[in-house]
Design a protein around this motif. Sequence first.
Motif, PDB file in Angstrom:
ATOM      1  N   LEU A 164     -29.755   1.965  32.470  1.00 25.73           N
ATOM      2  CA  LEU A 164     -30.104   3.284  31.945  1.00 25.73           C
ATOM      3  C   LEU A 164     -29.045   4.327  32.284  1.00 25.73           C
ATOM      4  N   SER A 165     -28.367   4.174  33.409  1.00 28.42           N
ATOM      5  CA  SER A 165     -27.268   5.102  33.699  1.00 28.42           C
ATOM      6  C   SER A 165     -26.125   4.875  32.716  1.00 28.42           C
ATOM      7  N   GLN A 166     -25.884   3.621  32.330  1.00 25.67           N
ATOM      8  CA  GLN A 166     -24.849   3.334  31.326  1.00 25.67           C
ATOM      9  C   GLN A 166     -25.254   3.880  29.957  1.00 25.67           C
ATOM     10  N   SER A 167     -26.537   3.783  29.636  1.00 31.93           N
ATOM     11  CA  SER A 167     -27.013   4.356  28.369  1.00 31.93           C
ATOM     12  C   SER A 167     -26.799   5.862  28.351  1.00 31.93           C
ATOM     13  N   LEU A 168     -27.055   6.509  29.484  1.00 27.91           N
ATOM     14  CA  LEU A 168     -26.836   7.957  29.564  1.00 27.91           C
ATOM     15  C   LEU A 168     -25.357   8.283  29.357  1.00 27.91           C
ATOM     16  N   GLU A 169     -24.472   7.494  29.942  1.00 28.79           N
ATOM     17  CA  GLU A 169     -23.031   7.720  29.756  1.00 28.79           C
ATOM     18  C   GLU A 169     -22.642   7.604  28.289  1.00 28.79           C
ATOM     19  N   ARG A 170     -23.214   6.608  27.591  1.00 30.66           N
ATOM     20  CA  ARG A 170     -22.861   6.390  26.187  1.00 30.66           C
ATOM     21  C   ARG A 170     -23.525   7.393  25.257  1.00 30.66           C
ATOM     22  N   LEU A 171     -24.773   7.745  25.563  1.00 27.47           N
ATOM     23  CA  LEU A 171     -25.575   8.513  24.608  1.00 27.47           C
ATOM     24  C   LEU A 171     -25.754   9.983  24.960  1.00 27.47           C
ATOM     25  N   GLY A 172     -25.513  10.368  26.201  1.00 27.46           N
ATOM     26  CA  GLY A 172     -25.835  11.721  26.627  1.00 27.46           C
ATOM     27  C   GLY A 172     -24.621  12.557  26.942  1.00 27.46           C
ATOM     28  N   ALA A 173     -24.913  13.698  27.541  1.00 31.47           N
ATOM     29  CA  ALA A 173     -23.912  14.641  28.054  1.00 31.47           C
ATOM     30  C   ALA A 173     -22.683  14.807  27.160  1.00 31.47           C
ATOM     31  N   ASP A 174     -21.952  15.837  27.388  1.00 28.82           N
ATOM     32  CA  ASP A 174     -20.680  16.114  26.710  1.00 28.82           C
ATOM     33  C   ASP A 174     -20.689  15.755  25.226  1.00 28.82           C
ATOM     34  N   GLN A 175     -21.777  16.048  24.560  1.00 28.22           N
ATOM     35  CA  GLN A 175     -21.853  15.742  23.139  1.00 28.22           C
ATOM     36  C   GLN A 175     -22.067  17.031  22.363  1.00 28.22           C
ATOM     37  N   ASP A 176     -21.673  16.970  21.121  1.00 31.66           N
ATOM     38  CA  ASP A 176     -22.031  18.015  20.182  1.00 31.66           C
ATOM     39  C   ASP A 176     -22.800  17.319  19.060  1.00 31.66           C
ATOM     40  N   CYS A 177     -23.171  18.038  18.044  1.00 32.30           N
ATOM     41  CA  CYS A 177     -23.981  17.430  16.985  1.00 32.30           C
ATOM     42  C   CYS A 177     -23.247  16.314  16.248  1.00 32.30           C
ATOM     43  N   ASP A 178     -21.954  16.464  16.046  1.00 34.10           N
ATOM     44  CA  ASP A 178     -21.200  15.410  15.363  1.00 34.10           C
ATOM     45  C   ASP A 178     -21.181  14.131  16.193  1.00 34.10           C
ATOM     46  N   LYS A 179     -20.954  14.265  17.502  1.00 33.50           N
ATOM     47  CA  LYS A 179     -20.966  13.083  18.372  1.00 33.50           C
ATOM     48  C   LYS A 179     -22.358  12.472  18.440  1.00 33.50           C
ATOM     49  N   GLU A 237     -24.610  12.574  16.100  1.00 30.41           N
ATOM     50  CA  GLU A 237     -24.812  11.899  14.814  1.00 30.41           C
ATOM     51  C   GLU A 237     -24.140  10.525  14.811  1.00 30.41           C
ATOM     52  N   ARG A 238     -22.891  10.441  15.280  1.00 30.95           N
ATOM     53  CA  ARG A 238     -22.195   9.149  15.347  1.00 30.95           C
ATOM     54  C   ARG A 238     -22.921   8.193  16.294  1.00 30.95           C
ATOM     55  N   CYS A 239     -23.386   8.735  17.372  1.00 28.73           N
ATOM     56  CA  CYS A 239     -24.112   7.952  18.366  1.00 28.73           C
ATOM     57  C   CYS A 239     -25.401   7.379  17.769  1.00 28.73           C
ATOM     58  N   LEU A 240     -26.140   8.208  17.050  1.00 35.44           N
ATOM     59  CA  LEU A 240     -27.381   7.757  16.433  1.00 35.44           C
ATOM     60  C   LEU A 240     -27.116   6.697  15.370  1.00 35.44           C
ATOM     61  N   LYS A 241     -26.050   6.873  14.622  1.00 36.27           N
ATOM     62  CA  LYS A 241     -25.689   5.887  13.590  1.00 36.27           C
ATOM     63  C   LYS A 241     -25.374   4.535  14.229  1.00 36.27           C
ATOM     64  N   GLN A 242     -24.666   4.554  15.336  1.00 35.61           N
ATOM     65  CA  GLN A 242     -24.339   3.309  16.044  1.00 35.61           C
ATOM     66  C   GLN A 242     -25.602   2.705  16.661  1.00 35.61           C
ATOM     67  N   TYR A 243     -26.454   3.551  17.214  1.00 33.94           N
ATOM     68  CA  TYR A 243     -27.689   3.069  17.844  1.00 33.94           C
ATOM     69  C   TYR A 243     -28.581   2.401  16.814  1.00 33.94           C
ATOM     70  N   LEU A 244     -28.727   3.043  15.657  1.00 37.61           N
ATOM     71  CA  LEU A 244     -29.583   2.527  14.593  1.00 37.61           C
ATOM     72  C   LEU A 244     -28.768   1.661  13.637  1.00 37.61           C
ATOM     73  N   SER A 245     -28.127   0.642  14.178  1.00 38.99           N
ATOM     74  CA  SER A 245     -27.259  -0.228  13.386  1.00 38.99           C
ATOM     75  C   SER A 245     -27.696  -1.689  13.494  1.00 38.99           C
ATOM     76  N   MET A 246     -27.298  -2.477  12.527  1.00 45.16           N
ATOM     77  CA  MET A 246     -27.596  -3.912  12.568  1.00 45.16           C
ATOM     78  C   MET A 246     -26.898  -4.582  13.751  1.00 45.16           C
ATOM     79  N   ALA A 247     -25.732  -4.096  14.131  1.00 46.33           N
ATOM     80  CA  ALA A 247     -25.056  -4.674  15.301  1.00 46.33           C
ATOM     81  C   ALA A 247     -25.924  -4.530  16.548  1.00 46.33           C
ATOM     82  N   HIS A 248     -26.587  -3.385  16.691  1.00 50.79           N
ATOM     83  CA  HIS A 248     -27.462  -3.161  17.838  1.00 50.79           C
ATOM     84  C   HIS A 248     -28.710  -4.044  17.748  1.00 50.79           C
ATOM     85  N   VAL A 249     -29.213  -4.255  16.542  1.00 55.40           N
ATOM     86  CA  VAL A 249     -30.365  -5.148  16.348  1.00 55.40           C
ATOM     87  C   VAL A 249     -29.984  -6.577  16.727  1.00 55.40           C
ATOM     88  N   GLU A 250     -28.839  -7.018  16.268  1.00 56.46           N
ATOM     89  CA  GLU A 250     -28.434  -8.419  16.425  1.00 56.46           C
ATOM     90  C   GLU A 250     -27.879  -8.756  17.805  1.00 56.46           C
TER      91      GLU A 250
END
Length: 190
Positions: free
Chosen positions: A66-81, A83-96
């Motif tokens: 969960l600390s690694q998830s926070l590093e990837r998904l949280g802090a130091d982000q703006d809306c564009d980042k 959005e990119r993060c959500l697109k990667q999270y909600l991807s077939m690569a993440h499912v598979e």
Amino acid sequence: MRYSASHKLETKEKLLQSSAVSAKKAGFSTVGVDGLMKAIGLSGAAFYSHFTSKDQLFASIVERELSQSLERLGADQDCDKLERCLKQYLSMAHVEHPESGCALPTLGAEIARSDVLVREEAQVWICRLQESWAKILQSDSLAWAILSQCVGALVVARMLASTDIQRTVLQSSHDEIGRQIAGRHQPICK
């Protein structure tokens, strides 16, 4: 033969890494101590020089993942980042490839069944992620809703057999999140 302190730390790190991959792939409760140790080339007896119990290992995995998830998904982000993060999270690569992704969809049920100390550890990291998104979105409730929708969409997609329906679930969730963000915070995120 006594091993150096650095060898012990390296072995513990290998065990954490290997066990996390195994847990995210097949569930933590499905593998015994002997299997976890065998995966890194050691006997089951060596386990107890690193952890006092399998529960302690699980708590360490939860904290690490969960600390690694926070590093990837949280802090130091703006809306564009975000959005990119959500697109990667909600991807077939993440499912598979659950072993290389977020621990919440794969370990959430096991965390929920764990003792209060593990749940409290998970809560710390989940709340930190929610708080970082709330700063970007300027809404606590929207951050909770998006976090919950992302995790839930991934769980549902992984339960389905058809890749077409999996893609539909992911795209529908991504589209709905986009509408939620645009509808409530157009000046911030669009």
